[in-house]
Design a protein around this motif. Sequence first.
Motif, PDB file in Angstrom:
ATOM      1  N   GLY A  13      29.643  36.458  31.639  1.00 45.92           N
ATOM      2  CA  GLY A  13      29.142  36.010  30.423  1.00 45.92           C
ATOM      3  C   GLY A  13      30.091  35.113  29.979  1.00 45.92           C
ATOM      4  N   THR A  14      30.741  35.438  28.815  1.00 47.67           N
ATOM      5  CA  THR A  14      31.721  34.378  28.289  1.00 47.67           C
ATOM      6  C   THR A  14      33.399  34.903  28.389  1.00 47.67           C
ATOM      7  OG1 THR A  14      31.563  35.487  26.175  1.00 47.67           O
ATOM      8  CG2 THR A  14      30.144  33.529  26.421  1.00 47.67           C
ATOM      9  N   GLN A  15      33.498  36.010  29.131  1.00 48.20           N
ATOM     10  CA  GLN A  15      34.811  36.472  29.378  1.00 48.20           C
ATOM     11  C   GLN A  15      34.990  36.095  31.078  1.00 48.20           C
ATOM     12  OE1 GLN A  15      35.020  40.867  29.059  1.00 48.20           O
ATOM     13  NE2 GLN A  15      37.093  40.758  29.723  1.00 48.20           N
ATOM     14  N   LYS A  16      36.415  35.630  31.233  1.00 47.96           N
ATOM     15  CA  LYS A  16      37.095  35.478  32.270  1.00 47.96           C
ATOM     16  C   LYS A  16      37.682  36.617  32.593  1.00 47.96           C
ATOM     17  CE  LYS A  16      37.552  30.426  32.684  1.00 47.96           C
ATOM     18  NZ  LYS A  16      38.367  29.418  32.981  1.00 47.96           N
ATOM     19  N   ALA A  17      37.084  37.521  33.863  1.00 49.45           N
ATOM     20  CA  ALA A  17      37.877  38.433  34.219  1.00 49.45           C
ATOM     21  C   ALA A  17      38.849  37.924  35.210  1.00 49.45           C
ATOM     22  CB  ALA A  17      36.830  39.561  35.059  1.00 49.45           C
ATOM     23  N   LEU A  18      38.829  37.118  36.015  1.00 47.99           N
ATOM     24  CA  LEU A  18      39.819  36.545  36.671  1.00 47.99           C
ATOM     25  C   LEU A  18      39.944  34.905  36.376  1.00 47.99           C
ATOM     26  CD1 LEU A  18      39.092  38.233  40.305  1.00 47.99           C
ATOM     27  CD2 LEU A  18      40.848  38.666  38.762  1.00 47.99           C
ATOM     28  N   GLY A  40      41.785  42.870  35.448  1.00 44.12           N
ATOM     29  CA  GLY A  40      41.119  42.090  36.654  1.00 44.12           C
ATOM     30  C   GLY A  40      41.392  42.770  37.829  1.00 44.12           C
ATOM     31  N   LYS A  41      42.114  43.762  37.983  1.00 47.98           N
ATOM     32  CA  LYS A  41      42.165  44.491  39.349  1.00 47.98           C
ATOM     33  C   LYS A  41      40.951  44.904  40.050  1.00 47.98           C
ATOM     34  CE  LYS A  41      44.866  47.594  37.875  1.00 47.98           C
ATOM     35  NZ  LYS A  41      44.536  47.697  36.374  1.00 47.98           N
ATOM     36  N   SER A  42      40.184  45.708  39.626  1.00 52.61           N
ATOM     37  CA  SER A  42      39.077  45.992  40.304  1.00 52.61           C
ATOM     38  C   SER A  42      38.127  44.940  40.571  1.00 52.61           C
ATOM     39  CB  SER A  42      38.253  47.277  39.314  1.00 52.61           C
ATOM     40  OG  SER A  42      38.891  48.448  39.219  1.00 52.61           O
ATOM     41  N   THR A  43      37.835  44.071  39.671  1.00 51.12           N
ATOM     42  CA  THR A  43      37.263  42.954  40.004  1.00 51.12           C
ATOM     43  C   THR A  43      37.434  42.182  41.257  1.00 51.12           C
ATOM     44  OG1 THR A  43      36.645  42.430  37.510  1.00 51.12           O
ATOM     45  CG2 THR A  43      36.405  40.561  39.083  1.00 51.12           C
ATOM     46  N   MET A  44      38.890  41.923  41.472  1.00 50.20           N
ATOM     47  CA  MET A  44      39.317  41.495  42.715  1.00 50.20           C
ATOM     48  C   MET A  44      39.233  42.271  43.771  1.00 50.20           C
ATOM     49  SD  MET A  44      41.046  38.922  44.099  1.00 50.20           S
ATOM     50  CE  MET A  44      41.722  38.031  42.793  1.00 50.20           C
ATOM     51  N   MET A  45      39.279  43.380  43.678  1.00 51.07           N
ATOM     52  CA  MET A  45      38.982  44.257  44.665  1.00 51.07           C
ATOM     53  C   MET A  45      37.665  44.266  45.352  1.00 51.07           C
ATOM     54  SD  MET A  45      41.623  46.404  45.634  1.00 51.07           S
ATOM     55  CE  MET A  45      43.221  46.781  44.780  1.00 51.07           C
ATOM     56  N   LYS A  46      36.756  44.294  44.395  1.00 48.98           N
ATOM     57  CA  LYS A  46      35.268  44.071  44.679  1.00 48.98           C
ATOM     58  C   LYS A  46      34.790  42.733  45.234  1.00 48.98           C
ATOM     59  CE  LYS A  46      34.020  47.672  41.028  1.00 48.98           C
ATOM     60  NZ  LYS A  46      33.516  47.854  39.789  1.00 48.98           N
ATOM     61  N   ILE A  47      35.714  41.802  44.745  1.00 55.34           N
ATOM     62  CA  ILE A  47      35.414  40.457  45.569  1.00 55.34           C
ATOM     63  C   ILE A  47      36.013  40.586  46.933  1.00 55.34           C
ATOM     64  CG2 ILE A  47      35.949  37.970  45.366  1.00 55.34           C
ATOM     65  CD1 ILE A  47      35.960  38.333  42.546  1.00 55.34           C
ATOM     66  N   VAL A 198      55.048  43.372  44.922  1.00 57.86           N
ATOM     67  CA  VAL A 198      54.110  43.578  43.845  1.00 57.86           C
ATOM     68  C   VAL A 198      53.648  42.378  43.490  1.00 57.86           C
ATOM     69  CG1 VAL A 198      56.130  43.381  42.190  1.00 57.86           C
ATOM     70  CG2 VAL A 198      54.027  44.619  41.444  1.00 57.86           C
ATOM     71  N   ILE A 199      52.303  42.141  42.722  1.00 61.10           N
ATOM     72  CA  ILE A 199      51.712  41.166  42.338  1.00 61.10           C
ATOM     73  C   ILE A 199      50.988  41.786  40.798  1.00 61.10           C
ATOM     74  CG2 ILE A 199      49.602  39.638  42.277  1.00 61.10           C
ATOM     75  CD1 ILE A 199      49.596  39.741  45.419  1.00 61.10           C
ATOM     76  N   ILE A 200      51.579  41.040  39.848  1.00 62.71           N
ATOM     77  CA  ILE A 200      51.302  41.572  38.519  1.00 62.71           C
ATOM     78  C   ILE A 200      50.276  40.600  37.835  1.00 62.71           C
ATOM     79  CG2 ILE A 200      52.038  42.054  36.134  1.00 62.71           C
ATOM     80  CD1 ILE A 200      54.912  42.867  37.544  1.00 62.71           C
ATOM     81  N   ILE A 201      49.227  41.209  37.557  1.00 65.33           N
ATOM     82  CA  ILE A 201      48.085  40.191  36.917  1.00 65.33           C
ATOM     83  C   ILE A 201      48.102  40.987  35.417  1.00 65.33           C
ATOM     84  CG2 ILE A 201      46.210  41.987  37.680  1.00 65.33           C
ATOM     85  CD1 ILE A 201      44.591  39.507  38.070  1.00 65.33           C
ATOM     86  N   ASN A 202      47.745  40.006  34.519  1.00 65.09           N
ATOM     87  CA  ASN A 202      47.541  40.170  32.891  1.00 65.09           C
ATOM     88  C   ASN A 202      46.538  39.154  32.637  1.00 65.09           C
ATOM     89  OD1 ASN A 202      48.033  41.480  30.533  1.00 65.09           O
ATOM     90  ND2 ASN A 202      49.409  39.788  29.930  1.00 65.09           N
ATOM     91  N   LYS A 203      45.325  39.935  31.891  1.00 74.32           N
ATOM     92  CA  LYS A 203      44.369  38.965  31.436  1.00 74.32           C
ATOM     93  C   LYS A 203      43.839  37.961  32.527  1.00 74.32           C
ATOM     94  CE  LYS A 203      46.150  39.444  26.502  1.00 74.32           C
ATOM     95  NZ  LYS A 203      46.553  38.749  25.539  1.00 74.32           N
ATOM     96  N   GLY A 204      43.602  38.490  33.843  1.00 75.47           N
ATOM     97  CA  GLY A 204      42.884  37.644  34.668  1.00 75.47           C
ATOM     98  C   GLY A 204      43.696  36.710  35.314  1.00 75.47           C
TER      99      GLY A 204
END
Length: 298
Positions: A13-18, A40-47, A198-204
């Motif tokens: 929609g209007t939200q950037k998960a990554l 955004g961790k699970s979104t990355m895994m699913k991609i 380690v890769i750290i992700i925050n707010k996509g």
Amino acid sequence: MSIKVEQLTKVYGTQKALNNVSFEVNNPEIVGFLGPNGAGKSTMMKILTTYLEATSGNAQVNGHDVKSSTKEVQQSVGYLPEHNPLYLDMFIKEYLKFNASVYNIDKSRINEVIELTGLTPEVHKKIGQLSKGYRQRVGLANALLHNPEVLILDEPTTGLDPNQLVDIRTLIKNVGKEKTVFLSTHIMQEVEAMCDRVIIINKGEIVADKKLSELREGKVQTVIVEFDYRVEDAFLKKLPKVKHVENTYGFVYEIAFDTQEDMRSHVFDFAHDNNLKILQLNQKNASLEALFRELTAN
């Protein structure tokens, strides 16, 4: 290169998960994909496992493009999702035999993964009779069934008791000696116990991508001080190069500084100038947890 992600973006929609995410993972390597809930961790895994398609950007797994070569990606990846989907009415061997037929692999591989994942003592049971720890083992056995080069594990230790945690950690570390393991978690202790990097992700967005040893040796330091009187955090934050202040208990404070300079003398001068007595003053190495907090605070 086992995993290669280039400028990947996913929009709901209007939200950037990554948001324009890029990184690479080598083989063999155990990489922790660390971030708070909703980062955004699970979104990355699913991609990466072809369950979702990115809005823009590119990703490859074992040299196969996740958009144009989905079948090849699926054949070369072992995936354990956060909510491990299992047929509870099936026996362990029955379930693995069913999945072996999907991959069209030799049934002899079933006994190999049962032994590898420590399922032998429970092999006579239906999956619905197993503890959470053994159900996770079944999920890992299924992910390993077709002997993939890359394992993608989404929150593999969630809900396990301490004994189960140790067993699953050991299993993942052993698998990671020969394969690429890319695992997501929001638990810092899991990364420290299992991962090389380690890769750290925050707010996509990626906010850190380093070897674990490099993160531990970062320039952030923490000073522990105990005064004889309560001090407002706002006053302590006036010290030079302060990143974070926490009143841990009583009159004890942990002060994180963004510098390698020993800041204890500055804390001592602060106490002297404000007529405070110091009951203890120590320096400790910044933990991954402290670094994570600094990188994901906003």
